[in-house]
Design an enzyme around this catalytic site. Structure first.
Site, PDB file in Angstrom:
ATOM      1  CD  GLN A 163      -6.686  -4.845   3.634  1.00 36.49           C
ATOM      2  OE1 GLN A 163      -7.645  -5.588   3.840  1.00 36.49           O
ATOM      3  NE2 GLN A 163      -6.850  -3.559   3.354  1.00 36.49           N
ATOM      4  CB  CYS A 187      -3.711   3.272  -1.571  1.00 41.76           C
ATOM      5  SG  CYS A 187      -4.921   4.571  -1.273  1.00 41.76           S
ATOM      6  CG  ASP A 192       0.558  -2.471   6.211  1.00 40.52           C
ATOM      7  OD1 ASP A 192      -0.364  -2.589   7.049  1.00 40.52           O
ATOM      8  OD2 ASP A 192       0.433  -1.820   5.152  1.00 40.52           O
ATOM      9  CG  HIS A 252      -1.902   0.990   1.402  1.00 37.88           C
ATOM     10  ND1 HIS A 252      -1.640   2.297   1.724  1.00 37.88           N
ATOM     11  CD2 HIS A 252      -3.252   0.907   1.256  1.00 37.88           C
ATOM     12  CE1 HIS A 252      -2.793   2.967   1.772  1.00 37.88           C
ATOM     13  NE2 HIS A 252      -3.781   2.147   1.491  1.00 37.88           N
ATOM     14  CE  LYS A 297      -7.484  -0.736   5.878  1.00 37.41           C
ATOM     15  NZ  LYS A 297      -8.291  -0.105   4.834  1.00 37.41           N
TER      16      LYS A 297
END
Lengths: 150, 398
Positions: free
Chosen positions: B191, B354, B188, B111, B214
């Site tokens: 997700q 993104c 990261d 991202h 999220k």
């Protein structure tokens, strides 16, 4: 949103220009070339302007994007090529007013011709930028040529 | 019900998730009955607010199996968490200092918020940014890992689950190589945290970021977890209230973690809401959520395969991917797909998500993305597939 709204957005004229764009492709000669991007969606246009005196002699472009942005580029070239620069800028203003009117502006077919098909786009704020991408690129490129010639 | 009389089919959960009632109620209750500033108010309400805020930290620590609650830092979102790391690394001295000749390794599927901070860092320090490429089927190309991650590598930062391709990356395997050469590993998990059981130690992370909204929590709250040894070595990020030990006009000394990195009044009710959110997910069970995600994703991949002219970007095996499925449809631009689907109440995302470099890698400018979550049903996938058929007929393709 209803199917009626969807049909107002995707007028046949828009879909025709999308499938069979006018004046597409980059051509010589040109005095200015610009590259504009819609950062939210990634739509892009590279656009060249060729002025002959105070007449818009040619506008050529290469672009990737949605039906609205592609059809808008096609209609724009129909409207400005062959016009005097100040006339073309007036059409640009008229189109901008239509797009920023949130659906409340009645388009003038005598001025905007196929451009009136975009009246439905003005009701979709997220898509207004798509319709204006190539118009903004054209104005920018034309301004660059005018500046250089002064 | 949306305009046009269609029920909402929300397939944009990788963008942000919908919120369970318990998260909304917990936040309203906090604002109605326990609202005060934290850690500085010497009254009953202040104690209640501090208790609620700090217990949210405990809940998050448990959710990601953090060895210590003090290693959980609240930020505004995952982007801020990643920027906190990249910025404090720019100011770090000692082992963590980054300079000319050093290398930072990321991947081509990141991202933008895990690309740009590292570009800024390496540009500022004269270091070199390198990245793992991608294979044609949407996995990381690890064939050159031993050359790419070498003795000059100071940081390896990568996404656990791709927000565009859906790919689940072998984070622990890459972390092992990074640690062999003395690099720190930043993950990261934006997700991953919503759909995989997270164990920060087992993942091999030194630092890990995710965002609240999220994981069925509110916006405005993110999490940075870091190993205590790493966080202790990093200098403060923002200066201000709460992050100090003592302040004199000449200089200050700083609080220990986590407060060292939490200057100013934090997002209190947002943290409380996040605490309720991770408790909710834990009560449902992350194993169950993961199993549901795989089942829905598998069902969606089967359904999408029936749409003529549709190409999925990323792995086609549901056991190797998360719930975000990006695709192209011949002859129709993603914007137009999303618009027609929206007219039938179906919410998807269209654009570059993104992740412009990942799109460029596959030669596409933008894509349409459906993303499911624990509340997604097979009937909603059916509605999407029907909507895509309708889109094809609307644009007269095929």
């Amino acid at each position: 949103m209803t199917n009626q709204d969807l049909d107002a957005l995707y007028q046949e004229i828009i879909l025709d220009h999308y499938k069979h764009p006018h004046h597409k492709g980059l051509r010589e000669p040109f005095e200015a070339e610009v590259h504009h991007v819609n950062p939210t969606c990634g739509d892009e246009v590279t656009l060249r302007v060729h002025l002959d005196g105070d007449v818009v002699s040619d506008v050529s472009y290469d672009s990737v994007g949605c039906s609205i942005s592609q059809a808008s580029a096609s209609v724009m070239t129909d409207l400005v090529i062959g016009r005097k620069v100040d006339e073309a800028l007036a059409i640009h203003e008229e189109f901008l007013t239509l797009m920023q009117g949130r659906g409340s502006v009645e388009p003038d077919e005598d001025v905007l011709e196929d451009g009136i098909a975009f009246a439905g786009v003005a009701k979709f704020p997220a898509r207004v930028k798509c319709a204006l991408l190539s118009w903004m690129a054209w104005k920018d490129a034309t301004a660059q040529v005018m500046e250089e010639s002064h | 019900m949306l305009a046009g009389g269609y029920p909402l089919v929300y397939l944009d959960s990788a963008n942000t998730s919908q919120k369970p009632q318990v998260v909304i109620d917990t936040m309203v209750d906090h604002l109605e009955r326990h609202n005060a500033n934290v850690a500085r108010a010497m009254h009953q309400l202040g104690a209640e607010a501090s208790e609620a805020f700090e217990s949210a930290r405990d809940k998050v620590a448990a959710f990601i199996k953090a060895p210590s609650r003090d290693e959980v830092i609240f930020t505004k979102n995952a982007s801020e968490a990643l920027n906190l790391v990249a910025n404090t690394l720019a100011w770090a001295t000692g082992d963590l200092a980054i300079g000319a000749g050093d290398e930072v390794v990321i991947t081509e599927m990141e991202h933008h918020s895990n690309i740009v901070p590292w570009q800024l860092l390496t540009e500022r320090k004269g270091a070199t940014l390198r990245w793992f490429g991608l294979t044609d089927d949407g996995h990381l190309d690890l064939s050159n890992i031993d050359e790419l991650v070498n003795e000059r590598t100071k940081v390896v930062s990568l996404t656990w689950v791709s927000n565009m391709l859906g790919t689940v990356n072998p984070v622990a395997e890459i972390a092992r190589r990074a640690h062999e050469v003395g690099a720190i590993v930043v993950v990261d998990a934006s997700q991953a945290a919503p759909q995989l059981p997270v164990d920060v130690v087992a993942a091999g992370a030194d630092l890990l970021a995710f965002t609240g909204h999220k994981v069925v929590g509110p916006t405005g709250i993110g999490v940075l977890w870091g190993r205590r040894e790493v966080l202790d070595q990093l200098p403060p990020f923002l200066g201000g209230g709460e992050m100090i030990e003592t302040v004199r006009m000449e200089r200050s000394t700083y609080a220990g973690i986590p407060h060292k990195f939490e200057a100013g009044t934090p997002p209190i009710v947002e943290a409380v809401g996040l605490g309720a959110a991770v408790d909710y997910l834990s009560a449902v069970g992350m194993e169950a959520i993961h199993a549901h995600e795989q089942a829905v994703t598998g069902y969606a991949l089967e359904g999408l395969a029936t749409v003529p002219g549709l190409t999925v970007l990323g792995p086609l095996d549901p056991t190797q991917r998360g719930g975000a499925i990006s695709f192209e449809l011949d002859g129709v631009h993603p914007h137009d797909i999303a618009q027609v689907l929206d007219s039938r109440g179906i919410a998807v995302r269209a654009g570059h998500h993104c992740a412009k470099p990942a799109h460029a890698r596959f030669g596409v400018q933008s894509s349409t993305r459906m993303s499911s979550y624990l509340y997604t049903t097979p009937a909603e996938i059916d509605a999407l597939v029907e909507g895509l058929e309708y889109t094809r007929s609307y644009f007269k393709v095929g």
